[in-house]
Design an enzyme around this catalytic site. Sequence first.
Site, PDB file in Angstrom:
ATOM      1  N   GLY A 124      -1.512  -5.520  -4.149  1.00 30.24           N
ATOM      2  CA  GLY A 124      -2.463  -6.807  -4.272  1.00 30.24           C
ATOM      3  C   GLY A 124      -1.467  -8.064  -4.477  1.00 30.24           C
ATOM      4  N   ALA A 125      -0.141  -7.854  -4.246  1.00 33.77           N
ATOM      5  CA  ALA A 125       0.982  -8.851  -4.515  1.00 33.77           C
ATOM      6  C   ALA A 125       1.255  -8.882  -6.050  1.00 33.77           C
ATOM      7  CB  ALA A 125       0.806 -10.219  -3.798  1.00 33.77           C
ATOM      8  N   SER A 211       1.641  -1.498  -0.589  1.00 35.97           N
ATOM      9  CA  SER A 211       2.289  -2.790  -0.704  1.00 35.97           C
ATOM     10  C   SER A 211       2.860  -2.924  -2.057  1.00 35.97           C
ATOM     11  CB  SER A 211       1.004  -3.678  -0.558  1.00 35.97           C
ATOM     12  OG  SER A 211       1.536  -4.870  -0.445  1.00 35.97           O
ATOM     13  N   ALA A 212       2.174  -3.684  -3.074  1.00 37.40           N
ATOM     14  CA  ALA A 212       2.746  -4.070  -4.519  1.00 37.40           C
ATOM     15  C   ALA A 212       2.664  -2.617  -5.149  1.00 37.40           C
ATOM     16  CB  ALA A 212       2.054  -4.959  -5.153  1.00 37.40           C
ATOM     17  N   ASP A 336       3.749  -4.053  10.128  1.00 39.26           N
ATOM     18  CA  ASP A 336       3.363  -4.257   8.913  1.00 39.26           C
ATOM     19  C   ASP A 336       3.233  -5.870   8.219  1.00 39.26           C
ATOM     20  OD1 ASP A 336       2.533  -3.041   6.395  1.00 39.26           O
ATOM     21  OD2 ASP A 336       3.959  -1.493   6.722  1.00 39.26           O
ATOM     22  N   HIS A 453      -0.441  -4.529   8.045  1.00 38.87           N
ATOM     23  CA  HIS A 453      -0.182  -4.339   6.623  1.00 38.87           C
ATOM     24  C   HIS A 453      -1.811  -4.020   6.079  1.00 38.87           C
ATOM     25  CE1 HIS A 453       1.833  -4.412   2.777  1.00 38.87           C
ATOM     26  NE2 HIS A 453       0.765  -5.345   2.398  1.00 38.87           N
TER      27      HIS A 453
END
Length: 552
Positions: A124-125, A211-212, A336, A453
């Site tokens: 979630g960045a 991701s993150a 992605d 992604h």
Amino acid sequence: MAILGILVAVAVFLETVSATSLGVVYTEGGMVQGENIRLGFRRHMDIFKGVPFADMPGRFEKPKPHPGWDGVMKTTEFRPRCLQPNLIATDSRGSEDCLYLNIWVPHGRSVSKDLPVMVWIYGGAFLVGGSMGANFLDNYLYSGQEISERGQVIVVTVGYRLGTLGFLSTGDSGIPGNYGLWDQQAAIAWVHRNIRSFGGDPDNITIFGESAGGASVSFQTLTPHNKGLIKRAITQSGVALCSWAVNRNPRWAAEEIALRVNCPTDHNMAACLKMTDPEQLTMAGFFDQTSSPDDPMIRKMYLIPVIDGDFLPDEPSSLFHNAADIDYMAGANDMDGFTFTTYDVPSINSDQVDTPIGDVKRLLVSYTKDKGAAGSEKAFSTYTSTWETNPSQKTIKKTVAEIGTDYMFLVPTQAALYLHAAKTITKHTYSYLFSEPNLMAGRFYPSWMGADHFDDVQYVFGRPFTKMTEYLPQHRDVSGHMIAYWTNFAKTGDPNEGGLEVPVTWPKFTSTGQQYLEIHHDMDQSYVKEKMRLRYVHFWTSVLPNLPSVFS
């Protein structure tokens, strides 16, 4: 018939009264009791929601041990997620009191013991996300139930601080940063100390994330603070080497946030920020999200990990010796970068609007700007070398998506795999590319769309088995394959061995062979490939870095 009915009733009654369950579990903080559910004949599961792994954290402080509690804590409800902007970024949601984890424990005819453990770190960045229940409607993506039952592993999902409260750094000892990473580390250490009471093997912990969350998993393997705690790691679409994973100039964002909350930017800044309302701090950490090919979206992540001299004592690329005794599996999705690149070049997602070749050039100029014209020209010639003389719109649009995918996810993941394989002597390295097309390909996405992604997560967590009407049988196939590979790897360090059958033998990644597995619903031996996108990996990791920088 009547006798048969009585026998069935007696069997069900006997199973009910002797349901396999851990009951009350002793942890270092006190006793907890979760919920026991029946999955089938002689198959039960204990689920613990909202188990504290640390105390409510102090503002811009490392997590502290939980002081403990009296009596039995009922752990049957999710706790609030960590403070973050809401879905439309108009307000904050969540709580500062958010350092909790959730545990799924499968049982057969007897209570489980010494099961492998898989700890999930969500993405979630570094700004949003959570493992505490649904985003909206019945949309809980990180339920460990399917992986746990199918793979016979314990699944743990954890909370960690986000955004300003998790990742603001003044670039000095005032507010060093990386608080979200310290939270994750505290959760891993708690699992190591306590999971035996839940039937887990503390010496067989796999951490995995996307991701993150994938970058976080990567950081957790590289920090010296996890020595001996982690046996294996899986990173999905994110590693510590990603351009968006480390902020080397955190002071700018700290001063910008300080100004937004009326704090000074001098030597009193840290003290003022520590006294500021947490909701205000959270919203002040949400930065402008407009983008273009000249100012790409991926460059707008400011509240992210930093090289603090403690959690990260050095550049991530120099810390891979710390991961040498950890089995490692890593990969990316074949498109992605699509959604992120769509923010910069919206026309790639439209059949009605042409994408000018100039947009390809502009995007490459912004990705290679510290190397000036030489960098962007070399990049353009690399990405157009396979084009036809008059490239079609499909060719141009796909190239933009590939540039974003390579730059943000695929190339840094390959670089991490190279470094792991080079450093490890006894542990295994595995590389994958996930290519199952997006469910909306040809509708909300172009017909040529592959895996965007986050598309992999639903399959890893077995969603096609729990939401049968939303998926086709082929999606259950790919989900079954991924759960088998992932949980086999968690058990043995080898995705092919561990009790669940896999469709194709996945070879190890080595510095010489560089083999990888393409994951898809109808995989066969032809899906074992080598040298993933080698021309482009070589450009970003060797050609470009060796060009002279235009900024000193």
